[in-house]
Motif scaffolding. Structure first.
Motif, short mmCIF file in Angstrom:
data_model
loop_
_atom_site.label_atom_id
_atom_site.label_comp_id
_atom_site.label_asym_id
_atom_site.label_seq_id
_atom_site.Cartn_x
_atom_site.Cartn_y
_atom_site.Cartn_z
N LYS A 35 14.85 35.49 33.90
CA LYS A 35 15.04 35.11 35.30
C LYS A 35 13.75 35.42 36.05
O LYS A 35 13.21 36.51 35.93
CB LYS A 35 16.19 35.93 35.90
CG LYS A 35 16.51 35.57 37.34
CD LYS A 35 17.81 36.22 37.76
CE LYS A 35 18.26 35.77 39.14
NZ LYS A 35 19.58 36.32 39.49
N GLU A 54 19.42 46.37 42.94
CA GLU A 54 20.19 45.71 41.86
C GLU A 54 19.60 46.07 40.51
O GLU A 54 20.30 46.37 39.56
CB GLU A 54 20.12 44.18 42.04
CG GLU A 54 21.07 43.62 43.06
CD GLU A 54 20.76 42.15 43.32
OE1 GLU A 54 21.16 41.65 44.37
OE2 GLU A 54 20.10 41.51 42.48
N GLU A 84 20.39 39.55 29.02
CA GLU A 84 21.12 39.11 27.82
C GLU A 84 21.40 37.61 27.91
O GLU A 84 21.69 37.10 29.01
CB GLU A 84 22.48 39.80 27.79
CG GLU A 84 22.60 40.96 26.86
CD GLU A 84 24.05 41.45 26.80
OE1 GLU A 84 24.57 41.86 27.86
OE2 GLU A 84 24.63 41.41 25.72
N ALA A 86 23.91 34.70 27.13
CA ALA A 86 25.34 34.49 26.80
C ALA A 86 25.46 33.05 26.29
O ALA A 86 25.32 32.11 27.07
CB ALA A 86 26.18 34.68 28.06
C1 LIG Z 1 18.90 42.87 38.46
C2 LIG Z 1 18.93 41.91 39.62
C3 LIG Z 1 17.72 41.81 40.42
C4 LIG Z 1 19.47 40.57 39.24
C5 LIG Z 1 20.87 40.77 38.84
N1 LIG Z 1 21.54 39.58 38.68
C6 LIG Z 1 21.28 38.78 37.67
O1 LIG Z 1 20.33 38.80 36.95
C7 LIG Z 1 22.34 37.81 37.51
N2 LIG Z 1 21.94 36.67 36.75
C8 LIG Z 1 22.32 36.42 35.49
C9 LIG Z 1 21.84 35.18 35.23
C10 LIG Z 1 22.09 34.43 34.02
C11 LIG Z 1 22.33 33.07 34.09
C12 LIG Z 1 22.63 32.34 32.94
C13 LIG Z 1 22.67 33.02 31.72
C14 LIG Z 1 22.97 32.64 30.42
C15 LIG Z 1 23.36 31.33 29.98
N3 LIG Z 1 23.72 31.03 28.76
C16 LIG Z 1 24.01 29.69 28.75
C17 LIG Z 1 24.46 28.85 27.74
C18 LIG Z 1 24.68 27.50 28.03
C19 LIG Z 1 24.45 27.03 29.29
C20 LIG Z 1 23.99 27.89 30.30
C21 LIG Z 1 23.78 29.23 29.98
N4 LIG Z 1 23.37 30.27 30.76
N5 LIG Z 1 22.89 33.71 29.60
N6 LIG Z 1 22.53 34.77 30.35
C22 LIG Z 1 22.40 34.38 31.65
C23 LIG Z 1 22.10 35.11 32.79
C24 LIG Z 1 21.19 34.73 36.37
N7 LIG Z 1 21.23 35.69 37.28
#
Ligand SMILES: CC(C)CCNC(=O)Cn1cc(-c2ccc3c(-c4nc5ccccc5[nH]4)n[nH]c3c2)cn1
Length: 263
Positions: A35, A54, A84, A86
């Motif tokens: 990200k 966060e 991670e 997913a």
């Molecule tokens: C620590 C702080 C500053 C940020 C905290 N919040 C996040 O980082 C929340 N966040 C998680 C994600 C995110 C979005 C998508 C995925 C995916 C994911 N896997 C996929 C499989 C198929 C289609 C879409 C996919 N997205 N895996 N991990 C992810 C993580 C984006 N923002």
């Protein structure tokens, strides 16, 4: 770590302050979600303190159903979060893909249990998530839930009013009326979530915000005929106007409907 350690792949989604890409660590071929947050954007949005909070929260939370922030680094323009991956993406899309756009009792109970397990852990660490909804849940390759997007998590108790953006459907009465609130906001949201899993839409969905507010404060739920007595019993014990009457996460995990259907 730095950007050169990764091969960048397809975009996975757009967050509020940046984008998320599929990426692969060059030596181990480990897949991650990378990200990027633009520092200028964070400054403009005056959210750099929130993002650092966060990051602080996420680096200390470690649970099988909470999406792990693996590491982070920055260059002169951006902050990079290594999250991670997913493999089955957003649970929200999986819900829409189902026949009748709703999960059967087994999947609903399994996902509700896993979110309750993650929330019990968050609360034990004095963190309120405050933004439990299908859009913030991801699914692993094995079909298990990962709670993501701690965009609104704060340390309990708090009376911070978050600017209302996106759906109001999950807001509990105490947040709608701007009172101080505590960890029990997440209990309310879990009830809404479980209802949406089984029905395909949240219980207080309305044409106008005003109408949604009124339904939330009345907390009167319409039960479609497909909702079984066990599911109704659990949801009714979570969607309580008085936050202290909402059953605990431990009680959710032991509830007869969850125990019967989660495996
Ligand atoms: C620590 C702080 C500053 C940020 C905290 N919040 C996040 O980082 C929340 N966040 C998680 C994600 C995110 C979005 C998508 C995925 C995916 C994911 N896997 C996929 C499989 C198929 C289609 C879409 C996919 N997205 N895996 N991990 C992810 C993580 C984006 N923002």
């Amino acid at each position: 770590w730095n950007l050169d350690d990764f091969e960048i792949g397809a975009p996975l989604g757009r967050g509020k302050f940046g984008r998320v890409y599929l990426a692969r660590e060059k030596t181990t071929h480990y897949m991650v979600a990378l990200k990027t947050l633009y520092k200028v954007e964070l400054m403009k949005g005056r959210v750099e303190k929130q993002v650092m909070r966060e990051i602080e929260i996420q680096t200390h939370l470690r649970h099988p159903h909470i999406l792990q922030l693996l590491t982070y680094f920055h260059d002169h323009k951006r902050i990079y979060l290594v999250l991670e991956f997913a493999a089955r993406g957003e649970l929200y899309k999986e819900l829409k893909r189902q026949p009748n756009e709703r999960f059967n009792e087994h999947l609903s109970a399994k996902y509700t249990y896993q979110v309750a397990d993650a929330l019990e852990y968050c609360h034990r660490n004095n963190v309120i998530h405050r933004d439990i909804k299908p859009e913030n849940l991801l699914l692993t390759y094995e079909g298990n839930v990962k709670l993501a997007d701690f965009g609104w998590s704060v340390h309990a108790p708090s009376s911070k009013r978050n600017t209302l953006c996106g759906t109001l459907d999950y807001l509990p009465p105490e947040m709608v009326s701007g009172e101080t609130y505590d960890i029990f906001v997440d209990h309310w949201c879990l009830g809404i979530l479980c209802y949406e899993f089984l029905v395909g839409k949240p219980p207080f969905l309305s044409d106008s915000q005003q109408e949604t507010y009124v339904k939330i404060k009345a907390a009167n739920i319409q039960w479609p005929e497909q909702i079984t007595p066990g599911a109704k019993d659990l949801i009714s014990r979570l969607i309580k106007r008085k936050s202290w009457e909402r059953i605990s996460m431990a009680a959710v995990k032991k509830h007869f409907w969850i125990v019967k259907y989660k495996d």
